[in-house]
Design an enzyme around this catalytic site. Structure first.
Site, PDB file in Angstrom:
ATOM      1  N   HIS A  11      42.958  44.270  37.633  1.00  0.00           N
ATOM      2  CA  HIS A  11      44.074  43.704  36.816  1.00  0.00           C
ATOM      3  C   HIS A  11      45.396  44.879  36.867  1.00  0.00           C
ATOM      4  O   HIS A  11      46.103  45.514  36.530  1.00  0.00           O
ATOM      5  CB  HIS A  11      43.703  44.037  34.909  1.00  0.00           C
ATOM      6  CG  HIS A  11      42.908  42.321  35.143  1.00  0.00           C
ATOM      7  ND1 HIS A  11      41.261  43.000  35.988  1.00  0.00           N
ATOM      8  CD2 HIS A  11      42.415  41.750  33.664  1.00  0.00           C
ATOM      9  CE1 HIS A  11      40.463  42.252  34.955  1.00  0.00           C
ATOM     10  NE2 HIS A  11      40.826  41.571  34.176  1.00  0.00           N
TER      11      HIS A  11
ATOM     12  N   GLY B 269      40.154  38.338  25.696  1.00  0.00           N
ATOM     13  CA  GLY B 269      39.747  38.480  27.048  1.00  0.00           C
ATOM     14  C   GLY B 269      41.556  38.509  27.740  1.00  0.00           C
ATOM     15  O   GLY B 269      42.622  37.969  27.008  1.00  0.00           O
ATOM     16  N   HIS B 270      41.531  38.059  28.739  1.00  0.00           N
ATOM     17  CA  HIS B 270      42.523  38.278  29.785  1.00  0.00           C
ATOM     18  C   HIS B 270      43.187  37.455  29.997  1.00  0.00           C
ATOM     19  O   HIS B 270      42.432  36.053  29.987  1.00  0.00           O
ATOM     20  CB  HIS B 270      42.540  39.213  31.385  1.00  0.00           C
ATOM     21  CG  HIS B 270      41.498  38.814  32.112  1.00  0.00           C
ATOM     22  ND1 HIS B 270      40.397  38.629  32.962  1.00  0.00           N
ATOM     23  CD2 HIS B 270      40.603  37.298  31.803  1.00  0.00           C
ATOM     24  CE1 HIS B 270      39.726  38.368  33.370  1.00  0.00           C
ATOM     25  NE2 HIS B 270      39.322  36.997  33.032  1.00  0.00           N
ATOM     26  N   ASN B 271      44.033  37.135  29.737  1.00  0.00           N
ATOM     27  CA  ASN B 271      44.951  36.115  30.263  1.00  0.00           C
ATOM     28  C   ASN B 271      45.243  34.295  28.849  1.00  0.00           C
ATOM     29  O   ASN B 271      45.346  33.834  29.195  1.00  0.00           O
ATOM     30  CB  ASN B 271      44.895  35.208  31.827  1.00  0.00           C
ATOM     31  CG  ASN B 271      45.393  35.842  32.608  1.00  0.00           C
ATOM     32  OD1 ASN B 271      44.364  36.311  33.092  1.00  0.00           O
ATOM     33  ND2 ASN B 271      46.526  36.000  33.276  1.00  0.00           N
TER      34      ASN B 271
END
Length: 332
Positions: A199, A240-242
């Protein structure tokens, strides 16, 4: 978004010959273009390397001049009038395999942290090089502030909290045991086995945000994970990511938000709500406690259930089920 030099560094520009070797492709396919950095497809800039693993017929056509985009060779790109497309068997894996060797975490070895004289930092806290702590901020015992992290004025970082790859606004409150900026849960195939996707994004907490104890907010894969102004998140939640959370939103305890979710301003999620990836929750929407949300919620609506749907529909389903159970009991 091009990767932020406060948190990451590349091994230097890659000329077409070097890039062709790393991608196992012909240098002629790169059109003489050098790569300076990485970027997400949606926000790629000239000199960025990005990837697009969607279908050619869905191509948005937004690649800027001077960028290189890796695409799937099994698609027909003949009708796409865009320079900089490099066709590979698995563009996602090729992108992250290259980046894993080329990009590293910036440590700021020659840049000591900047701590405002009015800030309070516990002796046991760790403030890494390149970090900046604003006026009136309070860093509690055993907190860890990673390289390049920026913390605004009046913010409080609780004990045993770790903050990495993050930009923290003013008057933010992060309670004990919370972790910001770790890798999200992204996987790819590598040499016949599952591998973690690296990431290169950030976490951004805007002014007035509160994060409860023992929460986890993953940094973006290539973009940012963002929590908007004055949003309040209860204890033991995961973002969570994004994911992008709007302003003045509320997420109650044990909320689990998957990657790439969008939550609108003033939305409210009850306790133990689980949200699937890429779901959009509209402005002012509400989701009842214990719900499992797998599709978009329009603005202003209230949903509940598992899987979640409009609340009146859910209530009718529950009532119908109770009636069926009651009939079976009385018929015995």
């Amino acid at each position: 978004m091009t990767i932020d030099p406060r948190f990451y560094r590349t091994g230097g520009p890659l000329d077409p010959e070097d890039l062709a070797v790393k991608l196992s492709c012909e240098a002629s396919a790169l059109g003489g273009t050098s790569v300076q950095s990485l970027g997400s497809f949606d926000d790629a800039r000239p000199g960025d390397l990005c990837f697009y693993d969607g279908a050619a017929k869905a191509w948005p056509g937004r690649l800027p001049d001077g960028a290189i985009c890796l695409v799937n060779q099994d698609e027909d790109w003949s009708s796409i009038e865009t320079d900089g497309l490099v066709q590979l068997k698995d563009p996602r894996t090729a992108f992250f395999s290259l980046s894993d060797d080329w990009v590293s975490e910036e440590q700021h070895d020659d840049k000591p942290p900047k701590i405002h004289p009015d800030a309070s930092v516990a002796p046991s806290a760790v403030i890494s090089n390149g970090a900046a702590i604003g006026a009136g901020a309070k860093i509690e015992p055993f907190a860890y502030i990673g390289p390049g992290v920026q913390i605004g004025k009046g913010s409080r970082i609780g004990s045993h909290t770790s903050v990495r790859f993050s930009l923290i606004g003013d008057n933010v409150k992060i309670l004990a045991g919370t972790h910001l900026g770790e890798d999200g849960f992204g996987l790819m195939m590598g040499d016949g086995h599952m591998a973690d996707i690296p990431h290169y994004g950030r976490v951004i907490l805007q002014d007035g945000v509160t994060l409860g104890a023992n929460c986890s907010v993953d940094r973006g894969m290539l973009g940012d994970t963002i929590i908007g102004e004055h949003t309040k998140i209860d204890n033991q939640c995961h973002i969570g990511h994004n994911t992008v959370v709007g302003r003045n939103a509320i997420i109650v305890a044990y909320g689990g938000i998957s990657g790439s979710v969008t939550i609108g301003d003033n939305a409210q999620l009850g306790g133990r709500v689980g949200v699937a990836d890429h779901v959009n929750i509209g402005e002012g929407a509400r989701v009842a406690a214990g719900s499992g949300l797998m599709r978009d919620v329009p603005a202003g609506e209230t949903w509940g259930g598992y899987p979640a749907g409009p609340v009146k529909q859910w209530q009718r389903e529950v009532l119908w089920l109770k009636k069926q159970v009651s009939r079976r009991k009385t018929s015995r």
